[in-house]
Scaffold this motif. Sequence first.
Motif, PDB file in Angstrom:
ATOM      1  N   GLU A 365       0.822  -1.198   0.000  1.00 45.38           N
ATOM      2  CA  GLU A 365       0.000   0.000   0.000  1.00 45.38           C
ATOM      3  C   GLU A 365       0.866   1.261   0.000  1.00 45.38           C
ATOM      4  OE1 GLU A 365      -3.185   0.030  -0.276  1.00 45.38           O
ATOM      5  OE2 GLU A 365      -3.499  -2.143  -0.103  1.00 45.38           O
ATOM      6  N   ASN A 366       0.209   2.358  -0.433  1.00 46.15           N
ATOM      7  CA  ASN A 366       0.841   3.671  -0.290  1.00 46.15           C
ATOM      8  C   ASN A 366       0.856   4.052   1.184  1.00 46.15           C
ATOM      9  OD1 ASN A 366       0.944   3.744  -3.109  1.00 46.15           O
ATOM     10  ND2 ASN A 366      -1.035   4.792  -3.259  1.00 46.15           N
ATOM     11  N   PHE A 367       1.750   4.923   1.572  1.00 45.87           N
ATOM     12  CA  PHE A 367       1.816   5.322   2.980  1.00 45.87           C
ATOM     13  C   PHE A 367       2.444   6.721   3.068  1.00 45.87           C
ATOM     14  CE2 PHE A 367       6.126   4.072   2.310  1.00 45.87           C
ATOM     15  CZ  PHE A 367       6.893   4.659   3.307  1.00 45.87           C
ATOM     16  N   ASN A 368       2.459   7.233   4.285  1.00 47.64           N
ATOM     17  CA  ASN A 368       3.086   8.533   4.553  1.00 47.64           C
ATOM     18  C   ASN A 368       3.924   8.450   5.813  1.00 47.64           C
ATOM     19  OD1 ASN A 368       0.532   8.459   6.125  1.00 47.64           O
ATOM     20  ND2 ASN A 368       1.187  10.518   6.796  1.00 47.64           N
ATOM     21  N   PHE A 369       4.924   9.290   5.899  1.00 46.58           N
ATOM     22  CA  PHE A 369       5.717   9.410   7.120  1.00 46.58           C
ATOM     23  C   PHE A 369       5.939  10.902   7.403  1.00 46.58           C
ATOM     24  CE2 PHE A 369       8.814   9.076   3.684  1.00 46.58           C
ATOM     25  CZ  PHE A 369       9.759  10.057   3.978  1.00 46.58           C
ATOM     26  N   ALA A 370       6.198  11.203   8.674  1.00 43.49           N
ATOM     27  CA  ALA A 370       6.390  12.580   9.134  1.00 43.49           C
ATOM     28  C   ALA A 370       7.834  12.780   9.553  1.00 43.49           C
ATOM     29  CB  ALA A 370       5.457  12.890  10.294  1.00 43.49           C
ATOM     30  N   ALA A 371       8.291  14.061   9.490  1.00 44.48           N
ATOM     31  CA  ALA A 371       9.672  14.375   9.864  1.00 44.48           C
ATOM     32  C   ALA A 371       9.725  15.751  10.509  1.00 44.48           C
ATOM     33  CB  ALA A 371      10.571  14.333   8.639  1.00 44.48           C
ATOM     34  N   ALA A 372      10.501  15.862  11.597  1.00 44.86           N
ATOM     35  CA  ALA A 372      10.755  17.137  12.281  1.00 44.86           C
ATOM     36  C   ALA A 372      11.894  16.930  13.258  1.00 44.86           C
ATOM     37  CB  ALA A 372       9.514  17.657  13.008  1.00 44.86           C
ATOM     38  N   GLY A 373      12.551  18.029  13.632  1.00 44.34           N
ATOM     39  CA  GLY A 373      13.648  17.966  14.597  1.00 44.34           C
ATOM     40  C   GLY A 373      13.591  19.133  15.561  1.00 44.34           C
ATOM     41  N   ASP A 374      14.558  19.129  16.523  1.00 43.94           N
ATOM     42  CA  ASP A 374      14.660  20.203  17.516  1.00 43.94           C
ATOM     43  C   ASP A 374      13.351  20.342  18.291  1.00 43.94           C
ATOM     44  OD1 ASP A 374      17.388  21.423  16.680  1.00 43.94           O
ATOM     45  OD2 ASP A 374      16.264  21.375  14.789  1.00 43.94           O
ATOM     46  N   GLN A 389      -0.150  13.366  14.652  1.00 46.97           N
ATOM     47  CA  GLN A 389      -1.155  12.321  14.850  1.00 46.97           C
ATOM     48  C   GLN A 389      -2.363  12.502  13.928  1.00 46.97           C
ATOM     49  OE1 GLN A 389      -1.231  12.722  19.351  1.00 46.97           O
ATOM     50  NE2 GLN A 389      -1.579  10.509  19.162  1.00 46.97           N
ATOM     51  N   SER A 390      -2.691  13.776  13.656  1.00 46.69           N
ATOM     52  CA  SER A 390      -3.858  14.031  12.815  1.00 46.69           C
ATOM     53  C   SER A 390      -3.657  13.532  11.390  1.00 46.69           C
ATOM     54  CB  SER A 390      -4.172  15.530  12.799  1.00 46.69           C
ATOM     55  OG  SER A 390      -3.146  16.266  12.155  1.00 46.69           O
ATOM     56  N   LYS A 391      -2.410  13.399  10.929  1.00 44.47           N
ATOM     57  CA  LYS A 391      -2.127  12.923   9.570  1.00 44.47           C
ATOM     58  C   LYS A 391      -1.865  11.413   9.527  1.00 44.47           C
ATOM     59  CE  LYS A 391      -2.519  17.141   8.369  1.00 44.47           C
ATOM     60  NZ  LYS A 391      -3.801  17.577   7.769  1.00 44.47           N
ATOM     61  N   GLU A 392      -1.871  10.799  10.698  1.00 41.40           N
ATOM     62  CA  GLU A 392      -1.732   9.347  10.812  1.00 41.40           C
ATOM     63  C   GLU A 392      -0.529   8.810  10.045  1.00 41.40           C
ATOM     64  OE1 GLU A 392      -5.400   7.617   9.592  1.00 41.40           O
ATOM     65  OE2 GLU A 392      -6.519   8.404  11.304  1.00 41.40           O
ATOM     66  N   PRO A 393       0.659   9.294  10.349  1.00 41.69           N
ATOM     67  CA  PRO A 393       1.845   8.761   9.669  1.00 41.69           C
ATOM     68  C   PRO A 393       2.187   7.366  10.183  1.00 41.69           C
ATOM     69  CG  PRO A 393       2.501  10.284  11.367  1.00 41.69           C
ATOM     70  CD  PRO A 393       1.006  10.332  11.325  1.00 41.69           C
ATOM     71  N   GLU A 394       2.813   6.558   9.342  1.00 39.92           N
ATOM     72  CA  GLU A 394       3.241   5.226   9.744  1.00 39.92           C
ATOM     73  C   GLU A 394       4.638   5.259  10.337  1.00 39.92           C
ATOM     74  OE1 GLU A 394       2.590   2.227   6.802  1.00 39.92           O
ATOM     75  OE2 GLU A 394       0.704   3.136   6.120  1.00 39.92           O
ATOM     76  N   ILE A 395       5.396   6.295  10.004  1.00 35.16           N
ATOM     77  CA  ILE A 395       6.751   6.464  10.549  1.00 35.16           C
ATOM     78  C   ILE A 395       6.925   7.946  10.898  1.00 35.16           C
ATOM     79  CG2 ILE A 395       9.220   6.309  10.070  1.00 35.16           C
ATOM     80  CD1 ILE A 395       8.634   4.070   8.107  1.00 35.16           C
ATOM     81  N   VAL A 396       7.634   8.207  11.998  1.00 34.04           N
ATOM     82  CA  VAL A 396       7.987   9.582  12.381  1.00 34.04           C
ATOM     83  C   VAL A 396       9.503   9.644  12.524  1.00 34.04           C
ATOM     84  CG1 VAL A 396       7.808  11.386  14.126  1.00 34.04           C
ATOM     85  CG2 VAL A 396       5.804   9.998  13.554  1.00 34.04           C
ATOM     86  N   LEU A 397      10.104  10.475  11.686  1.00 31.89           N
ATOM     87  CA  LEU A 397      11.551  10.671  11.738  1.00 31.89           C
ATOM     88  C   LEU A 397      11.855  11.850  12.662  1.00 31.89           C
ATOM     89  CD1 LEU A 397      12.527  10.297   7.960  1.00 31.89           C
ATOM     90  CD2 LEU A 397      12.474   8.535   9.750  1.00 31.89           C
ATOM     91  N   ALA A 398      12.534  11.542  13.812  1.00 29.52           N
ATOM     92  CA  ALA A 398      12.972  12.597  14.725  1.00 29.52           C
ATOM     93  C   ALA A 398      14.392  12.981  14.334  1.00 29.52           C
ATOM     94  CB  ALA A 398      12.918  12.099  16.166  1.00 29.52           C
ATOM     95  N   LEU A 399      14.605  14.246  13.885  1.00 31.82           N
ATOM     96  CA  LEU A 399      15.829  14.647  13.186  1.00 31.82           C
ATOM     97  C   LEU A 399      16.906  15.240  14.094  1.00 31.82           C
ATOM     98  CD1 LEU A 399      14.131  16.269  10.056  1.00 31.82           C
ATOM     99  CD2 LEU A 399      14.988  13.923  10.330  1.00 31.82           C
ATOM    100  N   GLY A 400      16.914  14.892  15.383  1.00 36.48           N
ATOM    101  CA  GLY A 400      18.004  15.323  16.259  1.00 36.48           C
ATOM    102  C   GLY A 400      17.621  16.442  17.205  1.00 36.48           C
ATOM    103  N   ASP A 401      18.483  16.627  18.233  1.00 36.52           N
ATOM    104  CA  ASP A 401      18.205  17.553  19.335  1.00 36.52           C
ATOM    105  C   ASP A 401      16.803  17.310  19.868  1.00 36.52           C
ATOM    106  OD1 ASP A 401      20.677  18.708  19.386  1.00 36.52           O
ATOM    107  OD2 ASP A 401      20.119  20.547  18.349  1.00 36.52           O
ATOM    108  N   SER A 499      18.521  10.814   6.549  1.00 32.02           N
ATOM    109  CA  SER A 499      18.355  11.817   7.599  1.00 32.02           C
ATOM    110  C   SER A 499      19.696  12.046   8.276  1.00 32.02           C
ATOM    111  CB  SER A 499      17.322  11.365   8.631  1.00 32.02           C
ATOM    112  OG  SER A 499      17.771  10.224   9.336  1.00 32.02           O
ATOM    113  N   SER A 500      20.027  13.343   8.494  1.00 28.58           N
ATOM    114  CA  SER A 500      21.287  13.725   9.127  1.00 28.58           C
ATOM    115  C   SER A 500      21.052  14.977   9.955  1.00 28.58           C
ATOM    116  CB  SER A 500      22.367  13.984   8.073  1.00 28.58           C
ATOM    117  OG  SER A 500      23.523  14.542   8.654  1.00 28.58           O
ATOM    118  N   TYR A 501      21.504  14.930  11.183  1.00 23.45           N
ATOM    119  CA  TYR A 501      21.306  16.091  12.051  1.00 23.45           C
ATOM    120  C   TYR A 501      21.968  17.334  11.459  1.00 23.45           C
ATOM    121  CZ  TYR A 501      22.419  19.310  15.847  1.00 23.45           C
ATOM    122  OH  TYR A 501      22.585  20.424  16.623  1.00 23.45           O
TER     123      TYR A 501
END
Length: 652
Positions: A365-374, A389-401, A499-501
């Motif tokens: 299936e198609n999917f989505n993931f979210a990304a943000a840092g700091d 949470q409102s966009k229901e991502p399957e993965i959340v990338l935490a980009l450091g700090d 992904s790289s800090y």
Amino acid sequence: MTSHQNFSIAYPYVNKVFELNRYGIIPVQDTEHDFETPASSSNPNLDEWKKKLCENGKQEDNNIGIQSICNPSEKTDDKSTDDQQNTETSDKLNKRMEKLNEKMEKSLSDNEINGKSHPKDSQSETENNDDNRGNTERNNEDNNESNDNNEDNDANNDEDKQLLEQQQSSEDQEEEESKAVGGESNDNNNNDDNRGNTERNNEDNNESNDNEVNVGIAGLDLNIDKKLTDADKKIENLKDKINKENNNLLFGQQEENKDKEKDNEAKEKDNKAQDDNDQNLGITGLDSKIQKIQANFEKQIEKLKDKFENDRDNQRLIEQRNEFDDDDDDDDGDSKDDGDDDGKDYDGYGFNGDNDDDGKENGEENFNFAAAGDFGCSTNTKNTVENMQSKEPEIVLALGDLSYHSTADCWFDTMSPIKDKLMITLGHHDVEDGQAKMDQYLNSFGLEKPFYSYEYNKVHFLVMSAKSVYYKGSEQYNFILEDLKKASENKDVNWIVVSSYGPPYTSPSEHTAFKEIRDVYHPIFEKYGVDLVLSGHNHNYQRTHPITYNPNDSSEPVVTNDRSTEYDSQKDGIVFAIVGTGGVNFYSFDGQAPFVDTQFANKFGFLNIDISNGNPHTKLTGTFYDNKGDQILDQFTIGKEIKNKNSEVISN
């Protein structure tokens, strides 16, 4: 009458030969005075002229004016008539003289009123017929003097005295000459001539009086006109002077007003320019200043929160240690529970890419993931989590700090709603704040090293550690080189996301780009077909155009597509994005790099990535959602073509 020639006045007659108008003029010979009436008995000239008149009278009968000269017998008859005529003429003369006196007195009175001195007019009175010739002469002189005096109103009294003395002397001389000639003998002779002399005197006196009055009045008028003219000129000069002064004053005021207007215009221009600058600053610089102030303010708040959270975390750690110590005392010595992690680890965190929550087969299936840092542990962080949470991502990338406290406890608490979707990248505060804090992340997410990779739904994720050694020949370098090579050869991988800090590229902001990562890894990313690189570190949002590495100057990459969207991954370069908008604070910009398409520094939120797997086309769509109002602040797409579902990935 002409002087220096002797004349005698005869009875008037008209003669064609002499062409006399009214009076016959008879030259007088051998006389000592200018004017004299000869005696009828002893004057040879008179006899000669009588003879000539009588001869002419015979030839011209109608032109003889006095018949009694040639016919003495008729003289007696005409004598009474002559006396009557003389009396009438004398009366007329007296009346005219009285009128003349009245006019002269009036003229003198007017001249005295106007401050002018006029000589007194001497009027000759006819005492007897013997003095007519002298009176006429004196009247002529007086009239001439009066005319001169009226023309010259400024004559003084000395001239008047001299005139009176001359007049008196002339009268005395006339009387003596009259006596010397013969006295009473002249009466009979002069009676014949009185009529003509009286008429002449009357006319001359009338003319003289009229001229004198006219000249006196005219002179007075001329003086008045002259004074009025002078006064008018002075008034005009004064007006001109006043007008000139007024004009000068007005000109000075106008110049002063112009200077003031120029100064006001210059001030208005300066104010307008300042306003324009302020408006421009309001759009760019002012926002930056506000953002810096806000960022500094938030930093201070975060420091206070950190201190509070650190104290709370430390207290909690102390309580946990005491609790574990008590448990150890009651335990029979089971070694498996003997303080393996000192209570710092959190269970259930980290994405398990092998299983789908819905039981679907991976990659179907198609999917989505979210990304943000700091992130930090602020209210903004919680808002970002809720937005994700409102966009229901399957993965959340935490980009450091992730946490800015001495421990990561508060961050774990904040991220607990999405803990099973997290894939973390460690940043400066995650590594430099101490080994205990770093171990807390590694243990809770089950990681052996801070750099790793995994795959999900045909997307290969590579996580780098910018705070670990990454130079050529290092362990991380070798891992990345081998991992990307395998991903590019994997037939089930359509997309590669790194992904790289530390960001390889950035617009001027709080932190500069990581030049070493750019120079070492950008060429490797291009070689193995990386599609998207995500970073943090700068607390703002930036997204570049597709760019390729520039070996001549790596800080100025080559833009392969200057559009804002609709990129082709196989033809265009790599898109780099900084998403430091997790919630800690903002870093303002000092400009925008030419290779950056979109940037902003005053919005918290996250970047959502939608993956549309298809055959032969697949697409990646990036959308930035603001925490307030769910606004879309940026959106771009990258397309890619594949042969078939099971085919190998086409590399750039």
